[in-house]
Scaffold this motif. Structure first.
Motif, PDB file in Angstrom:
ATOM      1  N   ALA A 168       2.639  10.217  -9.492  1.00 33.36           N
ATOM      2  CA  ALA A 168       1.840  10.418 -10.706  1.00 33.36           C
ATOM      3  C   ALA A 168       1.051  11.722 -10.624  1.00 33.36           C
ATOM      4  CB  ALA A 168       0.891   9.232 -10.905  1.00 33.36           C
ATOM      5  N   ILE A 169       0.446  11.974  -9.461  1.00 29.07           N
ATOM      6  CA  ILE A 169      -0.338  13.202  -9.298  1.00 29.07           C
ATOM      7  C   ILE A 169       0.573  14.428  -9.386  1.00 29.07           C
ATOM      8  CG2 ILE A 169      -1.750  14.522  -7.668  1.00 29.07           C
ATOM      9  CD1 ILE A 169      -2.693  11.751  -6.555  1.00 29.07           C
ATOM     10  N   LEU A 170       1.710  14.358  -8.699  1.00 31.59           N
ATOM     11  CA  LEU A 170       2.653  15.483  -8.739  1.00 31.59           C
ATOM     12  C   LEU A 170       3.141  15.739 -10.167  1.00 31.59           C
ATOM     13  CD1 LEU A 170       4.736  14.721  -5.516  1.00 31.59           C
ATOM     14  CD2 LEU A 170       3.374  16.780  -5.926  1.00 31.59           C
ATOM     15  N   TYR A 171       3.381  14.661 -10.905  1.00 27.23           N
ATOM     16  CA  TYR A 171       3.844  14.808 -12.284  1.00 27.23           C
ATOM     17  C   TYR A 171       2.781  15.504 -13.128  1.00 27.23           C
ATOM     18  CZ  TYR A 171       5.910  13.751 -16.799  1.00 27.23           C
ATOM     19  OH  TYR A 171       6.458  13.881 -18.051  1.00 27.23           O
ATOM     20  N   ALA A 172       1.533  15.059 -12.946  1.00 25.08           N
ATOM     21  CA  ALA A 172       0.441  15.656 -13.720  1.00 25.08           C
ATOM     22  C   ALA A 172       0.323  17.150 -13.422  1.00 25.08           C
ATOM     23  CB  ALA A 172      -0.867  14.939 -13.406  1.00 25.08           C
ATOM     24  N   VAL A 173       0.503  17.523 -12.159  1.00 26.91           N
ATOM     25  CA  VAL A 173       0.366  18.935 -11.761  1.00 26.91           C
ATOM     26  C   VAL A 173       1.550  19.755 -12.274  1.00 26.91           C
ATOM     27  CG1 VAL A 173       0.303  20.524  -9.808  1.00 26.91           C
ATOM     28  CG2 VAL A 173      -1.019  18.406  -9.720  1.00 26.91           C
ATOM     29  N   ALA A 174       2.765  19.203 -12.144  1.00 24.08           N
ATOM     30  CA  ALA A 174       3.971  19.992 -12.446  1.00 24.08           C
ATOM     31  C   ALA A 174       4.297  20.042 -13.938  1.00 24.08           C
ATOM     32  CB  ALA A 174       5.167  19.417 -11.678  1.00 24.08           C
ATOM     33  N   ALA A 175       3.775  19.101 -14.725  1.00 21.81           N
ATOM     34  CA  ALA A 175       4.137  19.039 -16.148  1.00 21.81           C
ATOM     35  C   ALA A 175       3.780  20.340 -16.870  1.00 21.81           C
ATOM     36  CB  ALA A 175       3.449  17.847 -16.807  1.00 21.81           C
ATOM     37  N   GLY A 176       2.601  20.863 -16.605  1.00 14.54           N
ATOM     38  CA  GLY A 176       2.173  22.105 -17.262  1.00 14.54           C
ATOM     39  C   GLY A 176       3.046  23.280 -16.869  1.00 14.54           C
ATOM     40  N   LEU A 177       3.437  23.312 -15.600  1.00 13.73           N
ATOM     41  CA  LEU A 177       4.299  24.397 -15.123  1.00 13.73           C
ATOM     42  C   LEU A 177       5.671  24.312 -15.791  1.00 13.73           C
ATOM     43  CD1 LEU A 177       4.076  26.703 -12.998  1.00 13.73           C
ATOM     44  CD2 LEU A 177       5.233  25.188 -11.400  1.00 13.73           C
ATOM     45  N   LEU A 178       6.161  23.092 -15.956  1.00 14.27           N
ATOM     46  CA  LEU A 178       7.485  22.884 -16.539  1.00 14.27           C
ATOM     47  C   LEU A 178       7.526  23.320 -18.003  1.00 14.27           C
ATOM     48  CD1 LEU A 178      10.370  21.703 -16.046  1.00 14.27           C
ATOM     49  CD2 LEU A 178       9.530  19.613 -17.073  1.00 14.27           C
ATOM     50  N   ILE A 179       6.490  22.973 -18.752  1.00 11.54           N
ATOM     51  CA  ILE A 179       6.524  23.287 -20.188  1.00 11.54           C
ATOM     52  C   ILE A 179       6.445  24.796 -20.401  1.00 11.54           C
ATOM     53  CG2 ILE A 179       4.030  23.068 -20.708  1.00 11.54           C
ATOM     54  CD1 ILE A 179       4.888  21.549 -23.243  1.00 11.54           C
ATOM     55  N   VAL A 180       5.683  25.488 -19.550  1.00 10.73           N
ATOM     56  CA  VAL A 180       5.629  26.952 -19.642  1.00 10.73           C
ATOM     57  C   VAL A 180       6.972  27.557 -19.246  1.00 10.73           C
ATOM     58  CG1 VAL A 180       4.568  29.038 -18.678  1.00 10.73           C
ATOM     59  CG2 VAL A 180       3.142  27.072 -19.272  1.00 10.73           C
ATOM     60  N   ALA A 200       0.835  -1.206   0.000  1.00 12.58           N
ATOM     61  CA  ALA A 200       0.000   0.000   0.000  1.00 12.58           C
ATOM     62  C   ALA A 200       0.872   1.259   0.000  1.00 12.58           C
ATOM     63  CB  ALA A 200      -0.928  -0.006   1.221  1.00 12.58           C
ATOM     64  N   THR A 201       1.941   1.228   0.777  1.00  8.22           N
ATOM     65  CA  THR A 201       2.856   2.381   0.815  1.00  8.22           C
ATOM     66  C   THR A 201       3.506   2.584  -0.552  1.00  8.22           C
ATOM     67  OG1 THR A 201       3.323   1.936   3.137  1.00  8.22           O
ATOM     68  CG2 THR A 201       4.858   3.375   1.988  1.00  8.22           C
ATOM     69  N   LEU A 202       3.897   1.493  -1.160  1.00  8.17           N
ATOM     70  CA  LEU A 202       4.510   1.566  -2.493  1.00  8.17           C
ATOM     71  C   LEU A 202       3.528   2.164  -3.503  1.00  8.17           C
ATOM     72  CD1 LEU A 202       7.299   0.747  -3.538  1.00  8.17           C
ATOM     73  CD2 LEU A 202       6.276  -1.375  -4.371  1.00  8.17           C
ATOM     74  N   LEU A 203       2.291   1.710  -3.419  1.00 12.90           N
ATOM     75  CA  LEU A 203       1.271   2.249  -4.338  1.00 12.90           C
ATOM     76  C   LEU A 203       1.015   3.719  -4.047  1.00 12.90           C
ATOM     77  CD1 LEU A 203      -1.231  -0.745  -4.475  1.00 12.90           C
ATOM     78  CD2 LEU A 203       0.144   0.140  -6.356  1.00 12.90           C
ATOM     79  N   ASP A 204       1.048   4.078  -2.747  1.00 11.46           N
ATOM     80  CA  ASP A 204       0.888   5.496  -2.402  1.00 11.46           C
ATOM     81  C   ASP A 204       1.991   6.343  -3.035  1.00 11.46           C
ATOM     82  OD1 ASP A 204      -1.426   5.361  -0.993  1.00 11.46           O
ATOM     83  OD2 ASP A 204      -0.495   5.235   0.988  1.00 11.46           O
ATOM     84  N   ILE A 205       3.211   5.804  -3.007  1.00 15.15           N
ATOM     85  CA  ILE A 205       4.336   6.544  -3.595  1.00 15.15           C
ATOM     86  C   ILE A 205       4.134   6.715  -5.101  1.00 15.15           C
ATOM     87  CG2 ILE A 205       6.805   6.377  -4.155  1.00 15.15           C
ATOM     88  CD1 ILE A 205       7.190   5.085  -1.369  1.00 15.15           C
ATOM     89  N   ARG A 263      -7.335   5.929  -7.402  1.00 15.47           N
ATOM     90  CA  ARG A 263      -5.924   6.321  -7.303  1.00 15.47           C
ATOM     91  C   ARG A 263      -5.083   5.570  -8.347  1.00 15.47           C
ATOM     92  NH1 ARG A 263      -4.337   9.351  -2.607  1.00 15.47           N
ATOM     93  NH2 ARG A 263      -2.193   8.745  -2.958  1.00 15.47           N
ATOM     94  N   LEU A 264      -5.463   4.324  -8.608  1.00 16.13           N
ATOM     95  CA  LEU A 264      -4.735   3.589  -9.659  1.00 16.13           C
ATOM     96  C   LEU A 264      -5.015   4.192 -11.037  1.00 16.13           C
ATOM     97  CD1 LEU A 264      -5.167  -0.100  -8.430  1.00 16.13           C
ATOM     98  CD2 LEU A 264      -3.076   1.274  -8.423  1.00 16.13           C
ATOM     99  N   VAL A 265      -6.251   4.683 -11.209  1.00 11.58           N
ATOM    100  CA  VAL A 265      -6.572   5.346 -12.474  1.00 11.58           C
ATOM    101  C   VAL A 265      -5.697   6.594 -12.654  1.00 11.58           C
ATOM    102  CG1 VAL A 265      -8.357   6.714 -13.652  1.00 11.58           C
ATOM    103  CG2 VAL A 265      -8.916   4.467 -12.722  1.00 11.58           C
ATOM    104  N   LEU A 266      -5.410   7.243 -11.537  1.00 17.02           N
ATOM    105  CA  LEU A 266      -4.554   8.432 -11.615  1.00 17.02           C
ATOM    106  C   LEU A 266      -3.164   8.096 -12.157  1.00 17.02           C
ATOM    107  CD1 LEU A 266      -5.251  10.585  -8.425  1.00 17.02           C
ATOM    108  CD2 LEU A 266      -5.783  11.105 -10.803  1.00 17.02           C
TER     109      LEU A 266
END
Lengths: 237, 278
Positions: free
Chosen positions: B13-25, B3-8, B135-138
């Motif tokens: 994945a969530i952080l990547y989705a959020v930061a990707a847009g900021l990075l490309i700009v 469960a901890t591994l999946l949380d990581i 969360r797995l869908v994320l």
């Protein structure tokens, strides 16, 4: 200066901030002509090319026309789209992109890549063999050849080339000279060559212009009586 | 342990989705878009609007992406483009813009915390552990975003000219590339990605007018340590996202919330280029 000139620069001054580097320069060149712009360091050669490309604004009412159309005041990308290939002196390649990607960036339309590649590999065979290699890993001479190859990809009508021979060995310089002559002879491309290597410049150019302190001080045909003496006088230390 | 591994993995994945847009700009425009949190909030409220309209919750992803893209287009033209030659002013303008977006959302939707309908509920068995199916869908969604961005940048003409503008904008302009158009598209894409991320994460928590702020802070730090590399961003999100999960689980959730900021600051101190190779 006729309206059909490949490049017509009329009364152009430009510079950086308050400093005026290019002063009231006028010159014209025709299709199929190689014009060598000669001068010592800091005389305004590269500044003039940047002004033609739109990176620096034209001051004091001067104008620049390419094949009859006024380009002064246009942003660089719109100047470049007038079939102009510009190879700046510094940071002229995308070092982290591959050879192929650098070549593609010389094109407006990706669909012409194969035709362009076939054309440039006649001049520089290594380019076709190392398409996947990162441009930054090529030797200095190969990088300069790639620069010229990229410029040739879109079959330009006008080339602006800044100090292409700097740091190159004689065999590479001779090869580049041959390619530029062939481009002029086969396609009628006009080439404005900014150079400090006078021997190279005069070996390929049809005409020359001498620039000193931002002003054109002499203009003539290569081989004219007195041309070499004038060049020698103005470029001597 | 699983469960901890999946949380990581899901946190990364969530952080990547959020930061990707900021990075490309950041890569193309050389500015940190502080309105990114505002765009993320727009995505969250787009999902809320979908819930209130009674649409299929999955539609919120498309809806939020579209709203974010259009908002990005308008804001780039009206606010950011006039400040191209003044990057510091542009950064301040995006900061103010983030505040304005929060206030407009407060006027339209109220200040209170609200909840959206999750596109899917329940848990599934994974490697012997029961885990939230959403969360797995994320993870899948972040993978699609990552692969999509990579394909866009590496396999298309638009991606090639975008990379050229990132590397050397003047040289690109001298080759006939309209870098202004690239900036326009990139900013709009960054806004769309932020909004999509907002819609993706709201089913896990809630929506409120300031929901984007903590995400903006974390995304900002991740971009700082990633240079202009999506691969570095991936590494950063796994390492720092993992650290955040471990600290939250085994030490304190409050400290967990600070983990990324502190770890990024320490990394920048000892290795100024962060996870970037250069």
């Amino acid at each position: 200066m006729s309206a059909a000139s490949a490049l017509s620069v009329s009364g152009v001054s430009s510079g950086y901030g308050e400093a005026v580097i290019v002063r009231d320069v006028s010159l014209a060149m025709e299709s199929g002509e190689i014009l060598a712009l000669l001068g010592k360091n800091g005389m305004g050669k590269s500044t003039l090319l940047k002004t033609i490309m739109g990176f620096l604004p034209v001051r004091s009412g001067g104008s620049i026309r390419v094949f009859g159309d006024t380009v002064s005041g246009l942003p660089p990308y719109r100047v470049a789209r007038r079939a102009i290939a510009y190879t700046p002196q510094e940071q002229a390649l995308f070092q982290d992109l591959t050879v192929e990607e650098n070549l593609r960036l010389g094109l407006r339309d990706d669909r012409t890549f194969d035709a362009g590649l076939a054309r440039v590999t006649k001049a520089f065979a290594f380019v076709g063999e190392r398409l996947a290699q990162r441009a930054g890993t090529l030797s200095g001479g190969e990088q300069k050849m790639l620069l010229v190859a990229r410029a040739l990809m879109a079959a330009p009508k006008l080339m602006l080339i800044d100090e292409i021979t700097e740091g190159l060995q004689p065999s590479v310089i001779e090869r580049l000279a041959g390619v530029l002559r062939a481009q002029r002879d086969e396609f009628g491309t006009a080439i404005l060559l900014v150079e400090q290597n006078v021997r190279f410049a005069l070996s390929v150019a049809d005409s020359f212009a001498l620039i000193k302190s931002g002003e054109i001080v002499d203009r003539g045909r290569v081989g004219d009586a007195g041309a070499e003496a004038s060049i020698g006088t103005h470029l001597s230390v | 342990m699983i469960a901890t591994l999946l949380d990581i993995v899901t946190s990364a994945a969530i952080l990547y989705a959020v930061a990707a847009g900021l990075l490309i700009v950041f890569g193309v425009m050389k500015i940190i878009n502080f309105a990114h949190g505002g765009f993320l909030t727009i995505g969250g409220y787009s999902a809320l609007a979908v819930t209130k309209l009674g649409w299929n919750p999955w539609a919120s992803l498309v809806f939020a992406t579209g709203i974010g893209f259009v908002a990005g287009m308008i804001i780039e033209r009206l606010v950011v483009k006039p400040l191209y030659s003044r990057p510091l002013d542009a950064i301040l303008a995006t900061w103010g813009l983030g505040i304005i977006i929060g206030q407009l959302i407060t006027i339209a939707f109220g200040r209170e915390v609200q909840f959206v309908q999750s596109p899917m509920s329940g848990a599934i068995e994974f490697a012997g552990a029961s885990y939230s199916s959403y969360r797995l869908v994320l993870v899948l969604a972040a993978t699609v975003i990552g692969v999509g961005i990579a394909a866009l940048l590496q396999k298309t003409r638009l991606g090639l000219v975008t990379r050229a503008v990132i590397m050397n904008e003047d040289l690109a302009r001298g080759l006939g590339i309209n870098s202004g158009l690239v900036r326009f598209f990139t900013f709009s894409l960054g806004a769309a990605l932020a909004s999509l991320a907002g819609a993706l994460i709201t089913p896990l928590s809630s929506v409120d007018p300031n929901m984007g702020v903590p995400w903006l802070v974390n995304a900002f730090m991740l971009v700082l340590v990633s240079g202009v590399s999506f691969m570095s961003l991936l590494v950063a999100t796994v390492v720092f996202g993992g650290a955040q999960v471990l600290v939250s689980t085994y030490v304190s959730p409050v400290l967990g919330g600070l983990t990324i900021v502190v770890a990024a600051a320490v990394l920048m101190r000892v290795r100024p280029q962060g996870f970037s190779r250069e």
